[in-house]
Design an enzyme around this catalytic site. Structure first.
Site, PDB file in Angstrom:
ATOM      1  N   ARG A   1      -9.197   1.117   9.805  1.00  0.00           N
ATOM      2  CA  ARG A   1      -8.629  -0.189  10.123  1.00  0.00           C
ATOM      3  C   ARG A   1      -9.572  -1.028  10.973  1.00  0.00           C
ATOM      4  O   ARG A   1      -9.261  -2.175  11.288  1.00  0.00           O
ATOM      5  CB  ARG A   1      -7.357   0.052  10.911  1.00  0.00           C
ATOM      6  CG  ARG A   1      -6.131  -0.664  10.373  1.00  0.00           C
ATOM      7  CD  ARG A   1      -4.960  -0.260  11.235  1.00  0.00           C
ATOM      8  NE  ARG A   1      -3.751  -0.927  10.874  1.00  0.00           N
ATOM      9  CZ  ARG A   1      -2.799  -0.398  10.128  1.00  0.00           C
ATOM     10  NH1 ARG A   1      -2.929   0.803   9.618  1.00  0.00           N
ATOM     11  NH2 ARG A   1      -1.713  -1.091   9.886  1.00  0.00           N
TER      12      ARG A   1
ATOM     13  N   LYS B   1       0.829  -1.217   0.000  1.00  0.00           N
ATOM     14  CA  LYS B   1       0.000   0.000   0.000  1.00  0.00           C
ATOM     15  C   LYS B   1       0.860   1.263   0.000  1.00  0.00           C
ATOM     16  O   LYS B   1       0.573   2.207  -0.718  1.00  0.00           O
ATOM     17  CB  LYS B   1      -0.902   0.055   1.246  1.00  0.00           C
ATOM     18  CG  LYS B   1      -1.917  -1.046   1.359  1.00  0.00           C
ATOM     19  CD  LYS B   1      -2.893  -0.782   2.488  1.00  0.00           C
ATOM     20  CE  LYS B   1      -2.271  -0.556   3.841  1.00  0.00           C
ATOM     21  NZ  LYS B   1      -1.662  -1.668   4.517  1.00  0.00           N
TER      22      LYS B   1
HETATM   23  P1  AMP Z   1       1.056   1.013   9.006  1.00  0.00           P
HETATM   24  O1  AMP Z   1       2.147   1.984   8.741  1.00  0.00           O
HETATM   25  O2  AMP Z   1      -0.228   1.367   8.331  1.00  0.00           O
HETATM   26  O3  AMP Z   1       1.464  -0.426   8.760  1.00  0.00           O
HETATM   27  O4  AMP Z   1       0.726   1.116  10.584  1.00  0.00           O
HETATM   28  C1  AMP Z   1       1.693   0.789  11.552  1.00  0.00           C
HETATM   29  C2  AMP Z   1       1.052   0.661  12.916  1.00  0.00           C
HETATM   30  O5  AMP Z   1       0.466   1.903  13.284  1.00  0.00           O
HETATM   31  C3  AMP Z   1      -0.085  -0.353  13.033  1.00  0.00           C
HETATM   32  O6  AMP Z   1       0.388  -1.677  13.270  1.00  0.00           O
HETATM   33  C4  AMP Z   1      -0.855   0.196  14.229  1.00  0.00           C
HETATM   34  O7  AMP Z   1      -0.181  -0.080  15.433  1.00  0.00           O
HETATM   35  C5  AMP Z   1      -0.753   1.701  14.003  1.00  0.00           C
HETATM   36  N1  AMP Z   1      -1.866   2.230  13.163  1.00  0.00           N
HETATM   37  C6  AMP Z   1      -1.754   2.834  11.949  1.00  0.00           C
HETATM   38  N2  AMP Z   1      -2.958   3.204  11.495  1.00  0.00           N
HETATM   39  C7  AMP Z   1      -3.855   2.812  12.426  1.00  0.00           C
HETATM   40  C8  AMP Z   1      -5.275   2.882  12.541  1.00  0.00           C
HETATM   41  N3  AMP Z   1      -6.021   3.434  11.577  1.00  0.00           N
HETATM   42  N4  AMP Z   1      -5.856   2.364  13.644  1.00  0.00           N
HETATM   43  C9  AMP Z   1      -5.131   1.791  14.621  1.00  0.00           C
HETATM   44  N5  AMP Z   1      -3.789   1.683  14.577  1.00  0.00           N
HETATM   45  C10 AMP Z   1      -3.151   2.186  13.495  1.00  0.00           C
END
Ligand code: AMP
Length: 218
Positions: free
Chosen positions: A89, A14
């Site tokens: 999410r 993504k």
């Molecule tokens: P990502 O960079 O999207 O893989 O997000 C990394 C981490 O940030 C995730 O594993 C969650 O701990 C936190 N995170 C990011 N976006 C969200 C969201 N919309 N809701 C909850 N936690 C989030």
């Protein structure tokens, strides 16, 4: 303004596709993961509150996510489109987004559902590293540096690995995706949001072609 969600498991690509959508289609990306990591780096209250939970691959409380999302969206009224990456999410977050947009007479135009096999997801996450200087994303299995240890783009020799890209954390992140995030798709379909399947197993450019096609058919 267009509102498009890029959806997929951790490691589905993504982030890479978002960068291309921003660069080539003029969207503004709203990655909640990036915003939270920026909060951690700057030592903000939200960053400090989220750091430990994120390092375990779990989700911080949604109230903090909503603050980050609202702050971002209220500053972007002149953008051509917003691309939501890593948000919503959970089903509750999806409800929040729909209601937030409704208040502005707007709606989610479509969801780009990037699909990748489980084994490939694990390799993509465990192999991932980024150039500290220019942010170029590499993978030791799929996209190593052309010259070992030297960034192809800016020749820097300094790289970083995300603190949650570890073998133990990946299991939790993929489980969180299955239990909390995957149900968002059916929820949005029930709300008549169009979900477009994108084959994320293809080469990066071929994946982008599918996305470009989906967005130009809107
Ligand atoms: P990502 O960079 O999207 O893989 O997000 C990394 C981490 O940030 C995730 O594993 C969650 O701990 C936190 N995170 C990011 N976006 C969200 C969201 N919309 N809701 C909850 N936690 C989030």
């Amino acid at each position: 303004m267009r509102h498009v969600v890029i959806f997929g498991a951790p490691g589905s690509g993504k982030g890479t596709q978002s960068a291309k959508i921003v660069e080539q289609l003029g969207f503004l990306a709203m990655s909640t993961g990036d915003l939270l990591r920026a909060g951690i780096a700057s030592g903000s209250e939200i960053g400090r509150a989220c750091e430990a939970v994120m390092a375990q691959g779990k989700f911080p409380d949604s109230s903090m996510i909503y603050q980050v999302v609202e702050n971002f969206l209220l500053q972007t009224s002149d953008a051509k489109g917003v691309l939501y990456d890593g948000f919503p999410r959970t089903v509750d977050q999806a409800k929040f987004l729909i209601e937030f947009l409704e208040k502005q007479d707007a709606q989610i135009e479509c969801v780009l559902n990037v699909q990748v096999d489980h084994d490939a997801l694990v390799k993509r996450i465990t192999g991932r590293f980024t150039c500290v200087k220019c942010g170029e994303i590499y993978n030791r299995y799929y996209k190593p540096c052309k010259s070992d240890g030297v960034c192809d783009i800016c020749q820097s020799e300094e790289f970083k690995v995300r603190s949650d890209d570890t073998e133990e954390t990946i299991k939790t992140r993929l489980q969180m995706y299955q239990n909390e995030t995957a149900p968002v798709l059916d929820f949005l379909r029930d709300r008549n949001v169009k979900v477009v399947s994108i084959d994320g197993m293809q080469q990066m450019d071929v994946v982008f072609d599918q996305i470009e096609n989906a967005l130009s058919n809107e």
